[in-house]
Motif scaffolding. Structure first.
Motif, PDB file in Angstrom:
ATOM      1  N   THR A  43       0.813  -1.212   0.000  1.00  0.00           N
ATOM      2  CA  THR A  43       0.000   0.000   0.000  1.00  0.00           C
ATOM      3  C   THR A  43       0.850   1.267   0.000  1.00  0.00           C
ATOM      4  O   THR A  43       0.302   2.367   0.040  1.00  0.00           O
ATOM      5  CB  THR A  43      -0.930   0.019   1.221  1.00  0.00           C
ATOM      6  N   SER A  44       2.184   1.124  -0.048  1.00  0.00           N
ATOM      7  CA  SER A  44       3.071   2.281  -0.086  1.00  0.00           C
ATOM      8  C   SER A  44       4.420   1.822  -0.626  1.00  0.00           C
ATOM      9  O   SER A  44       4.643   0.628  -0.879  1.00  0.00           O
ATOM     10  CB  SER A  44       3.234   2.903   1.310  1.00  0.00           C
ATOM     11  N   PHE A  45       5.348   2.778  -0.789  1.00  0.00           N
ATOM     12  CA  PHE A  45       6.680   2.425  -1.261  1.00  0.00           C
ATOM     13  C   PHE A  45       7.373   1.475  -0.281  1.00  0.00           C
ATOM     14  O   PHE A  45       8.037   0.523  -0.688  1.00  0.00           O
ATOM     15  CB  PHE A  45       7.528   3.689  -1.449  1.00  0.00           C
ATOM     16  N   ARG A  46       7.242   1.728   1.007  1.00  0.00           N
ATOM     17  CA  ARG A  46       7.946   0.924   2.002  1.00  0.00           C
ATOM     18  C   ARG A  46       7.379  -0.485   2.111  1.00  0.00           C
ATOM     19  O   ARG A  46       8.090  -1.408   2.525  1.00  0.00           O
ATOM     20  CB  ARG A  46       7.894   1.614   3.372  1.00  0.00           C
ATOM     21  N   THR A  47       6.114  -0.667   1.791  1.00  0.00           N
ATOM     22  CA  THR A  47       5.490  -1.987   1.907  1.00  0.00           C
ATOM     23  C   THR A  47       5.255  -2.630   0.538  1.00  0.00           C
ATOM     24  O   THR A  47       4.474  -3.571   0.444  1.00  0.00           O
ATOM     25  CB  THR A  47       4.154  -1.879   2.654  1.00  0.00           C
ATOM     26  N   ALA A  48       5.925  -2.134  -0.499  1.00  0.00           N
ATOM     27  CA  ALA A  48       5.730  -2.688  -1.843  1.00  0.00           C
ATOM     28  C   ALA A  48       6.107  -4.162  -1.878  1.00  0.00           C
ATOM     29  O   ALA A  48       7.128  -4.580  -1.315  1.00  0.00           O
ATOM     30  CB  ALA A  48       6.566  -1.902  -2.851  1.00  0.00           C
ATOM     31  N   THR A  49       5.286  -4.958  -2.527  1.00  0.00           N
ATOM     32  CA  THR A  49       5.530  -6.398  -2.631  1.00  0.00           C
ATOM     33  C   THR A  49       6.624  -6.662  -3.649  1.00  0.00           C
ATOM     34  O   THR A  49       6.569  -6.169  -4.779  1.00  0.00           O
ATOM     35  CB  THR A  49       4.251  -7.131  -3.050  1.00  0.00           C
ATOM     36  N   GLU A  50       7.642  -7.441  -3.261  1.00  0.00           N
ATOM     37  CA  GLU A  50       8.763  -7.735  -4.146  1.00  0.00           C
ATOM     38  C   GLU A  50       8.336  -8.735  -5.218  1.00  0.00           C
ATOM     39  O   GLU A  50       7.696  -9.753  -4.926  1.00  0.00           O
ATOM     40  CB  GLU A  50       9.943  -8.265  -3.346  1.00  0.00           C
ATOM     41  N   LEU A  51       8.733  -8.441  -6.454  1.00  0.00           N
ATOM     42  CA  LEU A  51       8.328  -9.240  -7.609  1.00  0.00           C
ATOM     43  C   LEU A  51       9.547  -9.510  -8.473  1.00  0.00           C
ATOM     44  O   LEU A  51      10.289  -8.576  -8.826  1.00  0.00           O
ATOM     45  CB  LEU A  51       7.258  -8.493  -8.413  1.00  0.00           C
ATOM     46  N   ASP A  52       9.788 -10.777  -8.801  1.00  0.00           N
ATOM     47  CA  ASP A  52      10.875 -11.144  -9.711  1.00  0.00           C
ATOM     48  C   ASP A  52      10.430 -10.960 -11.156  1.00  0.00           C
ATOM     49  O   ASP A  52       9.255 -11.148 -11.482  1.00  0.00           O
ATOM     50  CB  ASP A  52      11.302 -12.600  -9.494  1.00  0.00           C
ATOM     51  N   GLN A  53      11.374 -10.613 -11.997  1.00  0.00           N
ATOM     52  CA  GLN A  53      11.050 -10.501 -13.410  1.00  0.00           C
ATOM     53  C   GLN A  53      10.657 -11.870 -13.961  1.00  0.00           C
ATOM     54  O   GLN A  53      11.274 -12.881 -13.651  1.00  0.00           O
ATOM     55  CB  GLN A  53      12.246  -9.948 -14.180  1.00  0.00           C
ATOM     56  N   GLY A  54       9.627 -11.873 -14.789  1.00  0.00           N
ATOM     57  CA  GLY A  54       9.115 -13.122 -15.335  1.00  0.00           C
ATOM     58  C   GLY A  54       7.977 -13.712 -14.537  1.00  0.00           C
ATOM     59  O   GLY A  54       7.306 -14.624 -15.020  1.00  0.00           O
ATOM     60  N   GLN A  55       7.734 -13.227 -13.318  1.00  0.00           N
ATOM     61  CA  GLN A  55       6.615 -13.673 -12.508  1.00  0.00           C
ATOM     62  C   GLN A  55       5.359 -12.870 -12.819  1.00  0.00           C
ATOM     63  O   GLN A  55       5.440 -11.730 -13.267  1.00  0.00           O
ATOM     64  CB  GLN A  55       6.926 -13.544 -11.016  1.00  0.00           C
ATOM     65  N   GLU A  56       4.212 -13.464 -12.583  1.00  0.00           N
ATOM     66  CA  GLU A  56       2.933 -12.775 -12.743  1.00  0.00           C
ATOM     67  C   GLU A  56       2.279 -12.675 -11.375  1.00  0.00           C
ATOM     68  O   GLU A  56       1.811 -13.671 -10.828  1.00  0.00           O
ATOM     69  CB  GLU A  56       2.032 -13.509 -13.729  1.00  0.00           C
ATOM     70  N   ALA A  57       2.271 -11.475 -10.834  1.00  0.00           N
ATOM     71  CA  ALA A  57       1.709 -11.242  -9.510  1.00  0.00           C
ATOM     72  C   ALA A  57       0.224 -10.936  -9.616  1.00  0.00           C
ATOM     73  O   ALA A  57      -0.229 -10.307 -10.578  1.00  0.00           O
ATOM     74  CB  ALA A  57       2.434 -10.090  -8.827  1.00  0.00           C
ATOM     75  N   THR A  58      -0.524 -11.372  -8.631  1.00  0.00           N
ATOM     76  CA  THR A  58      -1.961 -11.098  -8.561  1.00  0.00           C
ATOM     77  C   THR A  58      -2.262 -10.435  -7.232  1.00  0.00           C
ATOM     78  O   THR A  58      -1.548 -10.630  -6.241  1.00  0.00           O
ATOM     79  CB  THR A  58      -2.775 -12.385  -8.702  1.00  0.00           C
ATOM     80  N   ALA A  59      -3.316  -9.654  -7.221  1.00  0.00           N
ATOM     81  CA  ALA A  59      -3.726  -8.981  -5.987  1.00  0.00           C
ATOM     82  C   ALA A  59      -5.174  -8.558  -6.103  1.00  0.00           C
ATOM     83  O   ALA A  59      -5.670  -8.261  -7.195  1.00  0.00           O
ATOM     84  CB  ALA A  59      -2.838  -7.766  -5.707  1.00  0.00           C
ATOM     85  N   SER A  60      -5.851  -8.561  -4.990  1.00  0.00           N
ATOM     86  CA  SER A  60      -7.229  -8.088  -4.916  1.00  0.00           C
ATOM     87  C   SER A  60      -7.271  -6.820  -4.076  1.00  0.00           C
ATOM     88  O   SER A  60      -6.498  -6.656  -3.130  1.00  0.00           O
ATOM     89  CB  SER A  60      -8.136  -9.158  -4.296  1.00  0.00           C
TER      90      SER A  60
END
Length: 269
Positions: A43-60
């Motif tokens: 919900t902010s820069f400090r709590t951004a979810t880490e994502l590797d390149q090539g992955q497909e992240a989902t969120a609700s």
């Protein structure tokens, strides 16, 4: 025959040098295991979810929320961020925006791609994309060039009716990069990549008795951060020198003739 051998040697050297350059043009990020892909967003820069390149992240989330992800990009890469927003069954027209920030939280302009789009009332989903400029190993302090380090993705709605505020939505985000190669190489490199907590981690490494915690960001490219000095530009420079030498040899062979001229006797002999 001599000219033919010179040309054959030049073509052979050019073919050998083209091999690593062609390999550099392929995408650098390989698809990762989807089972480890993130299923929520920060919900902010400090709590951004880490994502590797090539992955497909989902969120609700809910319409009006700010959704944040972070990924690592190294020198020579040109990242492309794609996002899909699945909208509620009933909604009014609304505009969504995809923003990308570098490790200094400077907003990076998209080289191409639709980073802001408006969904019609009957739309069920919305696709956004942003291709950044090529990440440089080094840049002037006044420039806004992309530099190696952590990048932040922010997805949110920027224009909607109050009746749609808070409706549930689901999102999908994916980051891929293309390795540009020596055409984007520069002389110089950063002392450290622009990642959160890198300064604290370096100080902790120098003083082992320090109680400083680990770096806030643990993501990095596959194989680690590049040193910034090697690129296929060195290969093409060497090949250019070899071709120049061969061209000089060939020009000399064409202009020197068959040897010393024959001695012509003076008239009357």
């Amino acid at each position: 025959m001599r000219i033919r051998r010179v040309l054959s040697t030049a073509l052979l050297m050019a073919g050998l040098a083209a091999t690593p350059a062609m390999a550099d043009s392929s995408p650098s990020a390989s698809p990762s295991d989807d089972s480890s892909a993130p299923t929520q967003a920060g919900t902010s820069f400090r709590t951004a979810t880490e994502l590797d390149q090539g992955q497909e992240a989902t969120a609700s989330g809910s319409t009006g929320d700010y959704l944040y992800w972070s990924f690592a990009a190294d020198a020579g890469q040109r990242p492309t961020v794609k996002a899909t927003v699945k909208l509620p069954d009933t909604h009014a027209g609304q505009t969504w925006q995809l923003d990308v920030y570098d490790g200094l939280r400077r907003r990076q302009a998209c080289q191409y791609g639709a980073a802001t789009r408006t969904a019609a009332q009957d739309a069920t989903s919305l696709d956004l994309a942003c291709t950044l400029r090529t990440v440089r190993a080094w840049s002037e302090t006044w420039a806004n060039d992309p530099l190696p380090g952590t990048y932040y993705v922010r997805l949110t709605v920027v224009d909607l009716q109050s009746s749609d505020l808070g409706q549930p939505v689901s999102t999908e985000v994916r980051v891929d990069s293309k390795d540009i190669g020596g055409s984007a190489a520069v002389d110089g490199s950063l002392a450290e990549p622009l990642t959160p907590g890198i300064a604290a981690k370096s100080a902790s490494d120098e003083d082992s008795s320090s109680s400083t915690s680990a770096a806030l960001s643990s993501i990095e490219p596959d194989g680690g951060w590049s040193s910034g000095w090697w690129s296929d530009r060195w290969v093409w420079t060497a090949v250019g020198g070899v071709l120049a030498a061969l061209a000089g040899i060939g020009g000399y062979a064409l202009t020197r003739g068959s040897g010393r001229p024959r001695r012509v006797p003076p008239p009357g002999m």
